[in-house]
Design a protein around this motif. Structure first.
Motif, PDB file in Angstrom:
ATOM      1  N   VAL A  90       0.860  -1.183   0.000  1.00 47.65           N
ATOM      2  CA  VAL A  90       0.000   0.000   0.000  1.00 47.65           C
ATOM      3  C   VAL A  90       0.895   1.230   0.000  1.00 47.65           C
ATOM      4  N   THR A  91       0.627   2.177  -0.880  1.00 51.14           N
ATOM      5  CA  THR A  91       1.442   3.394  -0.904  1.00 51.14           C
ATOM      6  C   THR A  91       0.618   4.554  -1.449  1.00 51.14           C
ATOM      7  N   PRO A  92       0.744   5.739  -0.859  1.00 55.35           N
ATOM      8  CA  PRO A  92      -0.042   6.885  -1.325  1.00 55.35           C
ATOM      9  C   PRO A  92       0.466   7.418  -2.656  1.00 55.35           C
ATOM     10  N   THR A  93      -0.455   7.950  -3.449  1.00 55.94           N
ATOM     11  CA  THR A  93      -0.075   8.601  -4.704  1.00 55.94           C
ATOM     12  C   THR A  93      -0.530  10.053  -4.751  1.00 55.94           C
ATOM     13  N   SER A  94      -1.587  10.382  -4.009  1.00 59.30           N
ATOM     14  CA  SER A  94      -2.083  11.756  -3.950  1.00 59.30           C
ATOM     15  C   SER A  94      -2.951  11.893  -2.709  1.00 59.30           C
ATOM     16  N   LEU A  95      -3.473  13.077  -2.505  1.00 57.27           N
ATOM     17  CA  LEU A  95      -4.348  13.305  -1.360  1.00 57.27           C
ATOM     18  C   LEU A  95      -5.660  12.526  -1.462  1.00 57.27           C
ATOM     19  N   THR A  96      -5.987  12.050  -2.628  1.00 53.32           N
ATOM     20  CA  THR A  96      -7.273  11.373  -2.820  1.00 53.32           C
ATOM     21  C   THR A  96      -7.141   9.928  -3.275  1.00 53.32           C
ATOM     22  N   GLU A  97      -5.926   9.450  -3.507  1.00 57.82           N
ATOM     23  CA  GLU A  97      -5.757   8.091  -4.006  1.00 57.82           C
ATOM     24  C   GLU A  97      -4.520   7.439  -3.407  1.00 57.82           C
ATOM     25  N   TYR A  98      -4.595   6.121  -3.271  1.00 58.14           N
ATOM     26  CA  TYR A  98      -3.411   5.343  -2.925  1.00 58.14           C
ATOM     27  C   TYR A  98      -3.472   4.036  -3.705  1.00 58.14           C
TER      28      TYR A  98
ATOM     29  N   CYS B 218     -10.573  22.813  16.774  1.00 58.64           N
ATOM     30  CA  CYS B 218     -10.423  21.945  15.602  1.00 58.64           C
ATOM     31  C   CYS B 218      -9.818  22.738  14.446  1.00 58.64           C
ATOM     32  N   ALA B 219      -8.654  22.333  14.011  1.00 53.65           N
ATOM     33  CA  ALA B 219      -8.025  22.990  12.862  1.00 53.65           C
ATOM     34  C   ALA B 219      -8.798  22.672  11.588  1.00 53.65           C
ATOM     35  N   ARG B 220      -8.935  23.663  10.719  1.00 57.83           N
ATOM     36  CA  ARG B 220      -9.667  23.494   9.458  1.00 57.83           C
ATOM     37  C   ARG B 220      -8.716  22.944   8.387  1.00 57.83           C
ATOM     38  N   ILE B 221      -8.412  21.673   8.534  1.00 56.72           N
ATOM     39  CA  ILE B 221      -7.420  21.042   7.668  1.00 56.72           C
ATOM     40  C   ILE B 221      -7.898  20.980   6.226  1.00 56.72           C
ATOM     41  N   GLY B 222      -9.179  20.699   6.019  1.00 57.83           N
ATOM     42  CA  GLY B 222      -9.691  20.659   4.649  1.00 57.83           C
ATOM     43  C   GLY B 222      -9.485  21.976   3.932  1.00 57.83           C
ATOM     44  N   MET B 223      -9.742  23.080   4.622  1.00 58.28           N
ATOM     45  CA  MET B 223      -9.532  24.402   4.031  1.00 58.28           C
ATOM     46  C   MET B 223      -8.064  24.609   3.678  1.00 58.28           C
ATOM     47  N   LEU B 224      -7.157  24.205   4.576  1.00 62.05           N
ATOM     48  CA  LEU B 224      -5.728  24.367   4.302  1.00 62.05           C
ATOM     49  C   LEU B 224      -5.315  23.553   3.082  1.00 62.05           C
ATOM     50  N   LEU B 225      -5.819  22.339   2.975  1.00 63.61           N
ATOM     51  CA  LEU B 225      -5.491  21.505   1.815  1.00 63.61           C
ATOM     52  C   LEU B 225      -6.003  22.128   0.523  1.00 63.61           C
ATOM     53  N   ASP B 226      -7.196  22.675   0.558  1.00 57.07           N
ATOM     54  CA  ASP B 226      -7.733  23.325  -0.639  1.00 57.07           C
ATOM     55  C   ASP B 226      -6.957  24.577  -1.017  1.00 57.07           C
TER      56      ASP B 226
ATOM     57  N   CYS C 144     -11.951  15.063  13.854  1.00 57.36           N
ATOM     58  CA  CYS C 144     -11.873  16.517  13.784  1.00 57.36           C
ATOM     59  C   CYS C 144     -12.524  17.022  12.496  1.00 57.36           C
ATOM     60  N   SER C 145     -12.234  16.356  11.395  1.00 58.08           N
ATOM     61  CA  SER C 145     -12.822  16.785  10.121  1.00 58.08           C
ATOM     62  C   SER C 145     -14.338  16.598  10.129  1.00 58.08           C
ATOM     63  N   LYS C 146     -14.816  15.571  10.810  1.00 63.89           N
ATOM     64  CA  LYS C 146     -16.258  15.352  10.903  1.00 63.89           C
ATOM     65  C   LYS C 146     -16.917  16.431  11.766  1.00 63.89           C
TER      66      LYS C 146
ATOM     67  N   ARG D 111     -15.568  19.177   4.842  1.00 63.76           N
ATOM     68  CA  ARG D 111     -15.945  17.788   4.578  1.00 63.76           C
ATOM     69  C   ARG D 111     -15.103  16.861   5.453  1.00 63.76           C
ATOM     70  N   GLN D 112     -15.598  15.664   5.687  1.00 62.96           N
ATOM     71  CA  GLN D 112     -14.768  14.692   6.398  1.00 62.96           C
ATOM     72  C   GLN D 112     -13.627  14.247   5.483  1.00 62.96           C
ATOM     73  N   LEU D 113     -12.479  13.974   6.065  1.00 62.94           N
ATOM     74  CA  LEU D 113     -11.321  13.543   5.293  1.00 62.94           C
ATOM     75  C   LEU D 113     -11.435  12.056   4.976  1.00 62.94           C
ATOM     76  N   PRO D 114     -11.314  11.668   3.717  1.00 64.67           N
ATOM     77  CA  PRO D 114     -11.392  10.249   3.366  1.00 64.67           C
ATOM     78  C   PRO D 114     -10.139   9.485   3.792  1.00 64.67           C
ATOM     79  N   VAL D 115     -10.245   8.159   3.730  1.00 67.94           N
ATOM     80  CA  VAL D 115      -9.137   7.303   4.159  1.00 67.94           C
ATOM     81  C   VAL D 115      -7.864   7.618   3.371  1.00 67.94           C
ATOM     82  N   ALA D 116      -7.979   7.827   2.073  1.00 67.70           N
ATOM     83  CA  ALA D 116      -6.792   8.113   1.264  1.00 67.70           C
ATOM     84  C   ALA D 116      -6.083   9.374   1.744  1.00 67.70           C
ATOM     85  N   THR D 117      -6.846  10.369   2.142  1.00 59.89           N
ATOM     86  CA  THR D 117      -6.252  11.621   2.627  1.00 59.89           C
ATOM     87  C   THR D 117      -5.566  11.411   3.968  1.00 59.89           C
ATOM     88  N   LEU D 118      -6.201  10.669   4.847  1.00 62.03           N
ATOM     89  CA  LEU D 118      -5.612  10.388   6.156  1.00 62.03           C
ATOM     90  C   LEU D 118      -4.299   9.622   6.010  1.00 62.03           C
TER      91      LEU D 118
END
Length: 507
Positions: free
Chosen positions: A10-18, A344-352, A381-383, A402-409
């Motif tokens: 298993v290895t990450p490729t992007s914030l939305t996919e691994y 709660c830090a707004r991590i989704g906003m920072l990523l965007d 936190c994202s939830k 939005r909640q952070l998906p597994v790939a992002t985590l």
């Protein structure tokens, strides 16, 4: 000589996919500890043919074959942990940040003036973080030079990759735990940098595993003179990393503004570029950035591409643009931020906004040295952020509110940490040419963790009916590990190709 790993990868490729590869083949050079090559899909019947195609002879190779329910993944990267606070884990739950520092943290950290005490504690600390799967850590030491040298020595002995910093703090600290002057703090910092850079490289590698990092504890603890001197030291050495705290707690932010009024700050050594409307003047009678927490660090030249900023819970819009413009990174520490009631830090906003984000345990504000706990709390936190939002997520965004998906985590725990540490070309994913910093994970029942349902039990009970693809099944294993795993599921830990920890180490 080569070590071959055969099985699930298993290895990450992007914030939305691994990538989830059930039958991968990965080769590691035993001389350099780097990954030589990866084959994505190798049926068992073709294993010897593929090895022969790569010129690998049976007598020159060790093959590690993974079982069902085991998989290989990149090591975790903890970008914010206070090594001397580990003895305090689980203490001081009743406090918020500043009172917690005064009543819990500073009394413990002051004890590290004794190098023998430091060695005993740090030996236990480093073993723990390794066994939890952290192959790289950004460590805060104490203000003590000798004690922090010991920390670096212990890390080097055990083979972990790390950044080690001596806290700079010459004011707003207890009389028993404060540096006598800015000059004394800088002298000790230079001595620590020299000590760490004199450590020998890891076997077979020319690159150091342990590196120094400038560590102004936070703006409150540093005088203008100290921050100015640290900025000069950073300017002399662009490769020198920097770590500090930012916008963790409302009281901390208010005190920082009181200590650093805009008129007392110099102009940043490098002018801010025009980014997304960040103007030289805010229209409020002050220059952009001045009057903000981020603006304090920027004024002294401490924000750049290898700066690690912990927390970032209450950033203003202007600060977000400054951090983005400087290409600094954020260490998200949700366990601590919940525990000390910081927010709660707004991590989704920072990523965007295109800001680099990683995860930190922040022991002992955080009550676990495991990045798995940080993953779980980052999800929660994202939830919370998503549930508290009263409007739909903004258009043209992927993560905000939005909640952070597994790939992002997974990305934040691995590749995100590599990016924040400015080591993305060396670690964070399993790819040819990168260092083999990796974990062998097991979600089998023999891992001994009652919180993870063993996948071998699925076979016994007939739950695995063959309808799910192997790729999808592996993705289920990953999610099971991230949300239910602990150190018992981390079977092996490798750094630069060396087996250094995990449940099977020393067995």
């Amino acid at each position: 000589m080569t070590t071959i790993f055969y099985g699930a990868l298993v290895t990450p490729t992007s914030l939305t996919e691994y990538r989830a590869l059930p039958h991968a083949l990965l080769a590691v050079s035993r001389e350099t500890g780097d990954i030589e090559w990866v084959e994505d899909d190798v049926p068992a019947a073709q294993l010897q043919d593929v090895l022969a195609r790569h010129g690998v002879l049976a007598e020159d190779v060790d093959i590690v074959e993974l079982k069902l329910g085991e998989f290989l993944m990149p090591g975790f990267i903890d970008t914010h942990i206070h090594a001397p606070q580990v003895p305090n884990i689980g203490s001081g739950q009743q406090y918020e940040l500043l009172d917690w520092l005064a009543h819990v943290t500073f009394p413990m950290e002051s004890r590290f003036s004794d190098p023998d005490f430091a060695r005993q504690v740090y030996t236990s600390v480093i073993k723990r973080t390794i066994d939890y799967g952290s192959t790289t850590c950004c460590y805060y030491g104490t203000l003590h030079l000798e004690g922090t040298k010991v920390l670096a020595d212990v890390i080097h002995k055990y083979g972990q990759r790390a950044f080690v910093g001596k806290c700079n703090m010459d004011r707003n600290s207890p009389d028993y735990y404060v540096e006598p002057s800015a000059a004394a703090s800088i002298d000790a910092t230079r001595a620590l940098i020299s000590h760490i850079r004199a450590l020998p490289p890891s076997p077979g590698s020319s690159e150091p595993l342990v590196r120094p990092i400038l560590t102004p504890r936070f703006a409150i603890s540093c005088s203008h003179d100290l921050l100015s001197s640290l900025g000069q030291l950073a300017a002399e050495d662009p490769a020198l990393h920097i770590q500090t705290h930012i916008s963790e707690n409302a009281s901390e932010i208010a005190f920082t503004r009181e200590l650093f009024p805009p008129e007392t700050l110099p102009a940043p050594p490098v002018p801010l570029p025009q980014v997304n409307g960040l103007a030289k003047s805010t229209g409020k009678g002050r220059e952009a950035g001045k009057g903000t927490y981020a603006g304090v660090y920027d004024a002294f030249g401490l924000l750049r591409q290898n700066t690690v900023l912990a927390h970032a819970v209450h950033l203003e819009d202007e600060e977000v643009e400054i951090i983005k413009a400087r290409r600094a990174g954020i260490s998200h520490c949700p366990t601590s931020n919940f525990n000390l009631r910081s927010g709660c830090a707004r991590i989704g906003m920072l990523l965007d906004h295109g800001i680099k984000v990683s995860l930190g345990t922040d022991v002992s504000g955080g009550f676990s040295p495991s990045i798995l706990t940080a993953v779980q709390h980052a999800s929660m936190c994202s939830k919370v952020i998503a549930m508290q939002s009263t409007t739909p997520p903004p258009p043209n965004t992927r993560f905000t509110d939005r909640q952070l998906p597994v790939a992002t985590l997974l990305y934040l725990a691995t590749m995100g940490g590599a990016e924040v540490c400015d080591l993305q070309t060396r670690i964070g994913s399993l790819a040819p040419g990168k260092a083999f910093d990796a974990l062998v994970v097991s979600v089998r029942s023999d891992a001994g963790n009652p919180a993870t349902w063993g996948v071998d039990m699925d076979l016994e009970l007939g739950v695995r009916d063959g309808k799910m693809s192997e790729d999808a099944e592996l993705e289920c294993f990953v999610e099971r590990f991230l949300f239910c795993g602990d150190d018992r599921n981390v079977r092996r830990v490798y750094v630069q190709g060396r087996f250094i920890g995990g449940k099977e180490f020393g067995v």
